[in-house]
Design a protein around this motif. Structure first.
Motif, PDB file in Angstrom:
ATOM      1  N   PRO A   1       4.624  -5.892   7.715  1.00  0.00           N
ATOM      2  CA  PRO A   1       4.998  -4.480   7.779  1.00  0.00           C
ATOM      3  C   PRO A   1       4.202  -3.721   8.849  1.00  0.00           C
ATOM      4  CG  PRO A   1       4.648  -5.152   5.503  1.00  0.00           C
ATOM      5  CD  PRO A   1       4.195  -6.288   6.372  1.00  0.00           C
ATOM      6  N   GLY A   2       4.919  -3.016   9.712  1.00  0.00           N
ATOM      7  CA  GLY A   2       4.275  -2.191  10.724  1.00  0.00           C
ATOM      8  C   GLY A   2       3.581  -2.961  11.829  1.00  0.00           C
TER       9      GLY A   2
ATOM     10  N   GLU B   1       0.822  -1.205   0.000  1.00  0.00           N
ATOM     11  CA  GLU B   1       0.000   0.000   0.000  1.00  0.00           C
ATOM     12  C   GLU B   1       0.861   1.261   0.000  1.00  0.00           C
ATOM     13  OE1 GLU B   1      -2.924   2.017   3.207  1.00  0.00           O
ATOM     14  OE2 GLU B   1      -3.468  -0.039   2.624  1.00  0.00           O
ATOM     15  N   LYS B   2       1.912   1.271   0.795  1.00  0.00           N
ATOM     16  CA  LYS B   2       2.807   2.439   0.866  1.00  0.00           C
ATOM     17  C   LYS B   2       3.868   2.415  -0.222  1.00  0.00           C
ATOM     18  CE  LYS B   2       2.191   3.159   5.783  1.00  0.00           C
ATOM     19  NZ  LYS B   2       2.798   3.194   7.103  1.00  0.00           N
ATOM     20  N   ARG B   3       4.027   1.241  -0.854  1.00  0.00           N
ATOM     21  CA  ARG B   3       5.012   1.052  -1.919  1.00  0.00           C
ATOM     22  C   ARG B   3       6.427   1.338  -1.456  1.00  0.00           C
ATOM     23  NH1 ARG B   3       2.345   2.920  -7.470  1.00  0.00           N
ATOM     24  NH2 ARG B   3       4.372   2.189  -8.112  1.00  0.00           N
ATOM     25  N   GLN B   4       6.714   0.838  -0.250  1.00  0.00           N
ATOM     26  CA  GLN B   4       8.051   0.991   0.316  1.00  0.00           C
ATOM     27  C   GLN B   4       8.227  -0.007   1.467  1.00  0.00           C
ATOM     28  OE1 GLN B   4       8.009   5.051   1.657  1.00  0.00           O
ATOM     29  NE2 GLN B   4       7.227   4.514   3.654  1.00  0.00           N
ATOM     30  N   PRO B   5       9.469  -0.275   1.848  1.00  0.00           N
ATOM     31  CA  PRO B   5       9.675  -1.154   2.998  1.00  0.00           C
ATOM     32  C   PRO B   5       9.310  -0.432   4.297  1.00  0.00           C
ATOM     33  CG  PRO B   5      11.779  -0.536   2.000  1.00  0.00           C
ATOM     34  CD  PRO B   5      10.707   0.106   1.195  1.00  0.00           C
ATOM     35  N   VAL B   6       8.723  -1.193   5.220  1.00  0.00           N
ATOM     36  CA  VAL B   6       8.326  -0.683   6.531  1.00  0.00           C
ATOM     37  C   VAL B   6       8.813  -1.681   7.578  1.00  0.00           C
ATOM     38  CG1 VAL B   6       6.340  -0.130   8.016  1.00  0.00           C
ATOM     39  CG2 VAL B   6       6.297   0.505   5.593  1.00  0.00           C
ATOM     40  N   TRP B   7       9.397  -1.189   8.656  1.00  0.00           N
ATOM     41  CA  TRP B   7       9.880  -2.079   9.707  1.00  0.00           C
ATOM     42  C   TRP B   7       8.735  -2.881  10.307  1.00  0.00           C
ATOM     43  CZ3 TRP B   7      14.793  -3.219  10.518  1.00  0.00           C
ATOM     44  CH2 TRP B   7      15.772  -2.334  10.053  1.00  0.00           C
TER      45      TRP B   7
END
Length: 138
Positions: free
Chosen positions: A122-123, A111-117
């Motif tokens: 993700p998250g 959804e954010k189109r990026q890596p998330v910790w």
């Protein structure tokens, strides 16, 4: 929050308290003036979106330790948003459980189109019922 944690420590689990203080001192200088960001005033660097889960932050020595408490009597997946400003320089290189060493990873968020910790996705990280975790951010 450390005072509140006392209500979670019964019987054999009470041994966690000295280990917790030792880890806090080793990682962020708990006894040498680490900065304390209480759970009611740290939303600008950490947002927890799961009811019954609270997190206070101790910062020092170029890192942070997030003390997380789950007041619910059930395991929970905790949704969180972490601002890189939680540590000096604003770049997070590593997040791990201070007790077990289990590492989080930058996981792809479509959804954010990026890596998330995250730990499990993700998250998101896991919390045991009526549990306490120390998450080290470097």
């Amino acid at each position: 929050l450390l005072h509140d944690i006392g209500s979670y420590l019964w019987g054999d689990d009470a041994k966690f308290a000295p280990d917790m203080l030792r880890l806090l001192d080793e990682k962020v200088g708990f006894f040498d003036g680490a900065e304390f960001l209480p759970y009611w005033r740290n939303a600008y660097v950490l947002k927890i979106d799961t009811p019954g889960v609270y997190a206070s932050i101790y910062r020092g020595k170029g890192r942070a330790v997030v003390v997380v408490v789950n007041e619910r009597r059930q395991d929970q997946e905790v949704s969180f948003t972490l601002n890189p400003g939680i540590i000096p320089g604003g770049v997070i290189h590593r997040i791990y459980d201070g007790e077990t060493g289990f590492a989080f990873a930058p996981l792809w968020d479509a959804e954010k189109r990026q890596p998330v910790w995250g730990e499990v996705k993700p998250g998101v990280f896991g919390m045991p019922a009526s549990g306490v975790r120390l998450l080290v951010v470097e």
